[in-house]
Scaffold this motif. Sequence first.
Motif, PDB file in Angstrom:
ATOM      1  N   LEU A 192       0.861  -1.193   0.000  1.00 37.03           N
ATOM      2  CA  LEU A 192       0.000   0.000   0.000  1.00 37.03           C
ATOM      3  C   LEU A 192       0.895   1.240   0.000  1.00 37.03           C
ATOM      4  N   ILE A 193       0.662   2.093  -0.989  1.00 38.76           N
ATOM      5  CA  ILE A 193       1.514   3.276  -1.147  1.00 38.76           C
ATOM      6  C   ILE A 193       0.647   4.524  -1.279  1.00 38.76           C
ATOM      7  N   VAL A 194       1.014   5.533  -0.524  1.00 43.23           N
ATOM      8  CA  VAL A 194       0.309   6.825  -0.609  1.00 43.23           C
ATOM      9  C   VAL A 194       0.720   7.497  -1.923  1.00 43.23           C
TER      10      VAL A 194
ATOM     11  N   VAL B 276      -1.198  -1.260  -4.316  1.00 50.56           N
ATOM     12  CA  VAL B 276      -2.455  -0.493  -4.307  1.00 50.56           C
ATOM     13  C   VAL B 276      -2.128   0.903  -3.789  1.00 50.56           C
ATOM     14  N   PHE B 277      -2.843   1.888  -4.337  1.00 49.89           N
ATOM     15  CA  PHE B 277      -2.541   3.275  -3.969  1.00 49.89           C
ATOM     16  C   PHE B 277      -3.644   3.865  -3.109  1.00 49.89           C
ATOM     17  N   LEU B 278      -3.237   4.774  -2.254  1.00 50.77           N
ATOM     18  CA  LEU B 278      -4.174   5.506  -1.417  1.00 50.77           C
ATOM     19  C   LEU B 278      -4.047   6.976  -1.791  1.00 50.77           C
ATOM     20  N   ASN B 279      -5.185   7.610  -2.088  1.00 52.46           N
ATOM     21  CA  ASN B 279      -5.125   8.960  -2.654  1.00 52.46           C
ATOM     22  C   ASN B 279      -4.837  10.057  -1.647  1.00 52.46           C
TER      23      ASN B 279
ATOM     24  N   PRO C 101      -3.724  10.758   3.385  1.00 53.27           N
ATOM     25  CA  PRO C 101      -4.814   9.784   3.357  1.00 53.27           C
ATOM     26  C   PRO C 101      -4.740   8.834   4.557  1.00 53.27           C
ATOM     27  N   MET C 102      -5.907   8.416   4.991  1.00 53.78           N
ATOM     28  CA  MET C 102      -5.980   7.528   6.155  1.00 53.78           C
ATOM     29  C   MET C 102      -6.380   6.120   5.713  1.00 53.78           C
ATOM     30  N   PRO C 103      -6.057   5.120   6.547  1.00 58.00           N
ATOM     31  CA  PRO C 103      -6.358   3.744   6.128  1.00 58.00           C
ATOM     32  C   PRO C 103      -7.848   3.463   6.088  1.00 58.00           C
ATOM     33  N   ASN C 104      -8.164   2.496   5.261  1.00 63.71           N
ATOM     34  CA  ASN C 104      -9.551   2.091   5.106  1.00 63.71           C
ATOM     35  C   ASN C 104      -9.560   0.574   5.263  1.00 63.71           C
ATOM     36  N   ASN C 105     -10.317   0.109   6.248  1.00 68.95           N
ATOM     37  CA  ASN C 105     -10.280  -1.328   6.556  1.00 68.95           C
ATOM     38  C   ASN C 105     -10.730  -2.214   5.406  1.00 68.95           C
ATOM     39  N   ASP C 106     -11.413  -1.620   4.423  1.00 66.54           N
ATOM     40  CA  ASP C 106     -11.850  -2.421   3.269  1.00 66.54           C
ATOM     41  C   ASP C 106     -10.704  -2.653   2.283  1.00 66.54           C
ATOM     42  N   ILE C 107      -9.627  -1.901   2.462  1.00 56.58           N
ATOM     43  CA  ILE C 107      -8.481  -2.102   1.551  1.00 56.58           C
ATOM     44  C   ILE C 107      -7.501  -3.069   2.198  1.00 56.58           C
TER      45      ILE C 107
ATOM     46  N   PHE D  19       5.768  11.674  -8.607  1.00 49.95           N
ATOM     47  CA  PHE D  19       5.488  11.137  -7.268  1.00 49.95           C
ATOM     48  C   PHE D  19       4.150  10.397  -7.239  1.00 49.95           C
ATOM     49  N   GLY D  20       3.519  10.310  -8.420  1.00 55.30           N
ATOM     50  CA  GLY D  20       2.232   9.617  -8.484  1.00 55.30           C
ATOM     51  C   GLY D  20       1.225  10.465  -9.232  1.00 55.30           C
ATOM     52  N   SER D  21       0.123   9.817  -9.650  1.00 55.10           N
ATOM     53  CA  SER D  21      -0.821  10.538 -10.520  1.00 55.10           C
ATOM     54  C   SER D  21      -1.506  11.692  -9.797  1.00 55.10           C
ATOM     55  N   ASN D  22      -1.587  11.628  -8.477  1.00 57.21           N
ATOM     56  CA  ASN D  22      -2.181  12.761  -7.754  1.00 57.21           C
ATOM     57  C   ASN D  22      -1.269  13.988  -7.749  1.00 57.21           C
ATOM     58  N   GLY D  23      -0.072  13.813  -8.284  1.00 54.67           N
ATOM     59  CA  GLY D  23       0.844  14.948  -8.374  1.00 54.67           C
ATOM     60  C   GLY D  23       0.850  15.566  -9.764  1.00 54.67           C
ATOM     61  N   ASP D  24      -0.073  15.098 -10.626  1.00 55.11           N
ATOM     62  CA  ASP D  24      -0.062  15.524 -12.031  1.00 55.11           C
ATOM     63  C   ASP D  24      -0.091  17.041 -12.240  1.00 55.11           C
ATOM     64  N   PHE D  25      -0.762  17.751 -11.340  1.00 54.90           N
ATOM     65  CA  PHE D  25      -0.887  19.208 -11.534  1.00 54.90           C
ATOM     66  C   PHE D  25      -0.140  19.999 -10.453  1.00 54.90           C
TER      67      PHE D  25
END
Length: 394
Positions: free
Chosen positions: A124-126, A145-148, A157-163, A362-368
């Motif tokens: 799991l990677i932020v 798996v990525f966490l946004n 981002p915080m953990p989600n027990n479903d992941i 650094f990841g797709s959330n860094g695109d802009f």
Amino acid sequence: MKLNKNFLKFSDDYFFYKISCKIKDFIAENKEKKVISLGIGDTTMPLCEAVISAMNNSICEMSKKETYRGYGPEQGYKFLRLKIKNYYKEKGINLNEDEIFIGDGAGRDIGDIQEIFSEDNIVLIVDPTYPAYIDSSILSGKKIVFLNGRKENFFLPMPNNDIKSDIIYLCSPNNPTGSVYTYENLEKWVKYAKNQGSIILFDAAYEAFINSENLPRSIFEIKDAKECAIEIGSFSKTAGFTGVRCGYTVIADDLIFEGCQVNKLWMRRQTTKSNGVSYITQRGAEAIFSKEGQKQIKKNIFYYKENTKLISNSLNEKGIWNCGSENSPYVWAKCPNDMDSWDFFNLLLTNLAIVAIPGSGFGSNGDFYIRFSGFNSKENTLEAVDRIKNLSLI
Ligand code: MLT
């Protein structure tokens, strides 16, 4: 002979290498321009006096038959491990020196540690975060798996027990965003890891840049973390050891999976694959923890942070949203005019001869987004800031 197919999964060069090639090309084509790098987080201040003097003394020791040293202990010299143990003690964390492993820098241990975990683990990677977590997970054949991390959640981002996850990379203060998890946040992460039976790999490379007494500098400040986390620390950014190479990894005796103490596996791996870090380097690292050493490195950290403030203020003046400068050596900024990170990178390089790091690396959330580093000299930072002030964004 068959190649390691995991290498073929990469579509591109390692991100920081790709940037350095682009800069080299630009410099070759624009010899008349003074390029200022606010790019890779590489320190520019010389090693502090305490470190230099300790290293000089150890070179003298190496020059005499009576005090010469050959191979050192694979886990690192005890004198350094004891200093690190005391450093943790000051934060209220009790370690035993055998839980501390000296290595040649956090970058190395961050990837190598994957060797002791099975290939079928989920990592799991932020997103966004330091790209070496992704590359080393790919190289070791693991699923990611990525966490946004987004502006809306302060890039925390915080953990989600479903992941479902087995291995979790956390970096706090985060590279590139400078966001820092609070005590409450990390308690939730530890709880999640324990529920999942997963392990947290906590990258504390930037802990010394935290400004507030109310934010955790180590995952081990959190109850039960020793049972589910490994911490990786570094002297690179805190003491200018990017070129010297020295860091450490902490694996508590309480970290047990499948009936096996994880630090025993790491010790097994290190004794096979590493001959440790040089005596001279470790004596230098030891000196960081002396009273003088602490004073001197803090002065340098303050210097770099003043640079990040200058950068942040100049972006604010241009109306460019940014964060990170409070607790890290980086400024994480939203690219203006909806530009994507590579467009803004190219504009800064071609129009201002300033190097920054495109957020998409650094990841797709860094695109802009784009990252500026405070590690250049004050003179160069001031010059860069002046150039930014004159940047036309119309
Ligand atoms: C960075 O710029 O993010 C880092 O300094 C690169 C590294 O530590 O490898």
